[in-house]
Every structure is written in C-alpha cells, then in structure tokens.
Design an enzyme around this catalytic site. Structure first.
Site, PDB file in Angstrom:
ATOM      1  N   ASP A   1      22.590 -26.154  -8.078  1.00  0.00           N
ATOM      2  CA  ASP A   1      22.428 -27.667  -8.523  1.00  0.00           C
ATOM      3  C   ASP A   1      24.017 -28.081  -8.451  1.00  0.00           C
ATOM      4  O   ASP A   1      24.413 -29.150  -7.970  1.00  0.00           O
ATOM      5  CB  ASP A   1      21.796 -27.763  -9.938  1.00  0.00           C
ATOM      6  CG  ASP A   1      22.403 -26.463 -10.710  1.00  0.00           C
ATOM      7  OD1 ASP A   1      23.226 -25.738 -10.376  1.00  0.00           O
ATOM      8  OD2 ASP A   1      21.702 -26.427 -11.947  1.00  0.00           O
TER       9      ASP A   1
ATOM     10  N   HIS B   1      20.226 -18.994 -10.306  1.00  0.00           N
ATOM     11  CA  HIS B   1      20.179 -17.510 -10.857  1.00  0.00           C
ATOM     12  C   HIS B   1      18.886 -17.243 -11.516  1.00  0.00           C
ATOM     13  O   HIS B   1      18.469 -16.003 -11.727  1.00  0.00           O
ATOM     14  CB  HIS B   1      21.007 -17.447 -12.096  1.00  0.00           C
ATOM     15  CG  HIS B   1      22.504 -17.737 -11.939  1.00  0.00           C
ATOM     16  ND1 HIS B   1      23.445 -16.983 -10.889  1.00  0.00           N
ATOM     17  CD2 HIS B   1      23.401 -18.591 -12.522  1.00  0.00           C
ATOM     18  CE1 HIS B   1      24.491 -17.541 -11.068  1.00  0.00           C
ATOM     19  NE2 HIS B   1      24.614 -18.570 -12.091  1.00  0.00           N
TER      20      HIS B   1
END
Length: 494
Positions: free
Chosen positions: A242, A81
């Site tokens: 991740d 993000h």
C-alpha cells in the site's frame, strides 16, 4: 464515446477502495468502496474471501458510476505483511493474520536470536518485527501445525486478490520485501529463513513468483471477469504494497518526504541503493520502480486521535480546535504506544502521558495526543538521515490523519517544513491505477515512473510552520526521554 480506462484497487485494513481513471490522462472518473470487518491487535485477523467480496462491490460501484468505459487493465495494492494460507484447491485454510497482528512476537524474538539480527538485516534489509509475515508463519507452525501441513500456497493480501483475478500466484518486489524471507537485492526467496521459522519443508513451490513493478500478472479469468462485469481481455498488474503504491501514485522522487497517517504511520523516501539498519528502525524495503523505499512504520497513528477525542469528550473537529488553541508551552508529552509498537519493536508496550502539572490544560492534552504519533515519525526521519539518506525534499502527507488541520499545523511546526496535502483522496488506489496504466501501455519501470510524474496531483493544502516561542527542541527531547522508559513494556497486561 467509450473511454479507455484503468482500475486501481486499495485493499486496506479497514476497507476496499477502487478508482476508475482515464488510461491516458489519469483523470479520475469514479470511485467505489466497501468496508472490511474491523480487526484490532494483538490478534488481528480477517477472512481473505471477504476481501474479494469487498473488491467486487467496490469495483462494480466505481464502474457503474464511471459510465461508458472500457477497462484495459486493473491492479491491486493492499496492506502489507499479512499471511494468507491456501489449500490445494486455492481456498483459505484460516483467517489471514494482518500486519498489526502481534501474536507472533514471542516466536519472532526466538527467530532473531537463532538467525542473528545483523545477519538477517544484511540479507533482507530489515530487522523483522512481529508485524512481518514470517512471525505469523512461525506462530501458526507452533500453534496450528496441521494448518501448515495442509498449506500449498503462502501469499500476501494483494497476492491473494491477484490470484483471484488471474489464477496465478504472483507478487511484486515491494511487498515481498516485507515478508522477512525475501532478498530484494537479488530478488530471491530465502527458504532457509522459513526453515528456521517453521521447520524444514519444500517451501519454494508454496511461494509466489516475484514480478517487476510494471510487469503484467496476466489477464482476468472467466470467473473473475463475470463477477466484476468485465471482459476476460483485461490485463492485471503485479500489484504492490500500500505505501509503495501511494508513493508511486503521488509522483514522488528520490529524496522527497512521504508521511502516511492512517491506521499505521509511515515516513519514507526513495533511493536507488539499499539500506541496512542493524538496529531495526529503518526497513530497507524495495519500491515499485526497481529501487528502494527505506521507511519507518509505526503501529499507532490516526487511531490515537480517536482515543484522544473519546477521553476528552469531544469529536475530531473539537480535538483539532483544542490542540490549535494550546499556548506555546512545551506541555505534556505522549508516548503513543497504545496498542504496543512496531517501531521501535515493543509489542507489549503501553502509552505514557508525562510532564503533567496542576497547570496542564485541556488544550495542551489535546495537542500532546496529536503530537505523539508525529514525533514518532520525525524520529524515523532522523534515523533515515543517520544513514546518509537524502530526505530533504518537499514533505507530502496523505491518509485519514491529514484531514485534521491541527495535525498538519503541528507537523509543520515540529518538522520545520512546509507540509503539502496533495489533491488525491486515495493515494494507494491512484498508484495502483498508475501501475495498471503502465501494464496497459506496455512500458517498463522507467516508463511507469514517467507516467506517474505526468499524473502527479496538484496540492490541495499547504501549511507552513508558525512563528512561535515554543521550544520545539525541548518538545522532541522530552518525547525521546519518555520513550526510553522501560516500564512502558508490560507483557503481563498483553
């Protein structure tokens, strides 16, 4: 004898970790790490150049410890993000806004109203929150228009590091699906949403090319190879978000339960079909294998334990001991929205400790602080199940929070499932290694899945639910009631 190896990198909020693994067996040979500058919401920012510096330190340290090896491929997974804005020379124009930067909450609320929440969900699979990249871009457009005018590339954190490695502006489907302007079902960018966020302009040339999970981004540039002490022939993978990389690295399959307890908290499982939750609780993001990884991500996870230890005047071991010593009462309830919350989308919320009595004990207080983030994630599991998503497989937990024996025991008690902690200290870096190995072997996404299954780590710890008279249903009911309190939202204190 020189061993053929791959390198996987996890560039997280707090640090950069690198692993060196045997390219065939997946055996861990060495690791290295370097810290990042601390960043905290609501204005959470880091210089992207510092990520590169940390990556170089971490990779060099890992390779030095690995001995006589030859790197065939490298891949980077990173925090999702974040907003990286580069000029025409490829240099950052400002510090990157991170996933937990909530300064764009006001702009995001206006965007949801303008675009329409249900329409947005139907296009991208998620209802964006202030964590999403598009909210940060809208903030920059309003507060720093000159910066936006000078921008020539808009990248995510792992995109930036791959750009430094290869000179190519590329991303992958998993991380792109958390921007707020990418349709994972068609693998296309949605410039009309960027128009709504930051005004009409020619967006597509600024955005990276979207690659498949097993597709190479290219080879190291001469300059990157020199800084890392490698040869230019090293291939670089597409990279990943991740949590998506961690799921891959643990060899998990559709229906398995994945919980990540780090700076953020995540509950996820994988599926072959997209999910569209117009309420905005479930993020229907893509995975690294051509499918989807519907997940619920919370802002407040392991750091809640840090706060609890400070308030109760102890350390993490003492906090765990206190929590495990609590009597089987329902006890007090903590709503853990200490720094605002992402899911549910309440950026101005504060924490709430309720159901205190004159008989409340220090042990019960410790338990409530550890349980709060877990109850948030189990509510996320309920949300996934409400869409008919199968998430009844084994429950795997990773992240710093998994080091707490009390957290694991309380999760087993609250979920009713046996909790497994895999023998994998860095699941995200491990997943990046899997991706790098797939690129080195030239296999497709199906081949990458098979490789990940061969590399599945054994269990390090398993914890079963305790037999207890404690009323778990009441614990969960009180938590749900407490989260509904409107007074949690205090924009005047933001």
């Amino acid at each position: 004898m020189t061993r053929q190896v791959v390198v996987g990198v996890d560039s997280s909020t707090q640090s950069c970790k690198a692993e060196v693994r045997d390219a065939e067996s997946g055996e861990l040979l060495a690791s290295g790490s370097a810290p990042h500058t601390p960043a905290f919401p609501p204005c959470s920012e880091q210089d992207p150049r510092s990520w590169w510096e940390a990556l170089v330190v971490a990779v060099r340290a890992a390779l030095a410890a690995a001995g006589d090896v030859q790197v065939t491929a490298l891949s980077v997974a990173a925090q999702c993000h974040g907003l990286v804005m580069l000029d025409a020379e490829g240099e950052p124009l400002r510090p990157a806004k991170l996933w937990n930067d909530t300064t764009g909450a006001e702009q995001l609320a206006k965007l949801v109203e303008a675009i329409g929440g249900p329409k947005w969900v139907r296009r991208i699979g998620s209802l964006p929150t202030a964590a999403f990249t598009i909210a940060k871009l809208a903030w920059v457009a309003e507060h720093e228009p000159a910066t936006l005018d000078a921008t020539r590339r808009i990248l995510l954190p792992h995109d930036y590091l791959t750009f430094r490695l290869t000179g190519r502006a590329v991303t992958d489907r998993s991380d792109a699906s958390g921007t707020g302007y990418f349709d994972a079902t068609t693998s296309t960018w949605l410039p009309e949403f960027l128009d709504a966020a930051a005004g009409p302009r020619d967006w597509l040339p600024m955005l990276p090319t979207v690659l498949g999970g097993a597709e190479p981004a290219g080879a190291l540039t001469d300059s990157a190879a020199t800084e890392l002490g490698l040869t230019r022939s090293v291939l670089v993978g597409a990279g990943a978000g991740d949590q998506h990389a961690a799921y891959l690295g643990l060899g998990l399959s559709d229906g398995d339960q994945y919980i990540g307890l780090g700076t953020s908290g995540v509950f996820a499982t994988s599926t072959r079909t997209p999910v569209f939750d117009e309420a905005g609780i479930v993020n229907g993001v893509a995975d690294t294998t051509g499918g989807y990884l519907p997940l619920v991500c919370t802002l407040n996870a392991a750091r809640v334990g840090d706060t609890a230890a400070r308030i109760l005047g102890t350390d993490h071991a003492g906090l765990a001991a206190l929590a495990l010593a609590a009597e089987p009462t329902v006890g007090p309830t903590l709503v853990p929205f200490l720094d605002g919350e992402r899911t549910p989308n309440r950026p101005y919320a504060r924490g709430l400790l309720s159901d205190l009595t004159s008989a409340t004990t220090r042990e019960e207080m410790a338990r409530s602080f550890l349980e709060g983030p877990l109850l948030s994630l189990l509510a996320g599991r309920d949300a996934l199940r409400s869409f008919g998503i199968d998430c009844d497989g084994p429950l795997t937990v990773v992240g710093g929070g998994a080091r707490s024996p009390a957290t694991l025991q309380l999760l087993a008690d609250l979920s009713g499932d046996t909790v497994t902690v895999p023998d994998a200290d860095e699941a995200t870096a491990r997943g990046a290694c899997v991706q790098a190995a797939a690129v080195a072997a030239g296999v497709d996404e199906a081949g990458m899945v098979e490789l990940a299954r061969r590399w599945t780590p054994p269990a390090r710890t398993t914890v079963s639910p305790r037999e207890t008279t404690r009323n778990i249903a009441e614990v969960r009911a009180r938590w749900a009631a407490a989260t509904a309190v409107d007074a949690l939202d205090r924009p005047d204190n933001a």
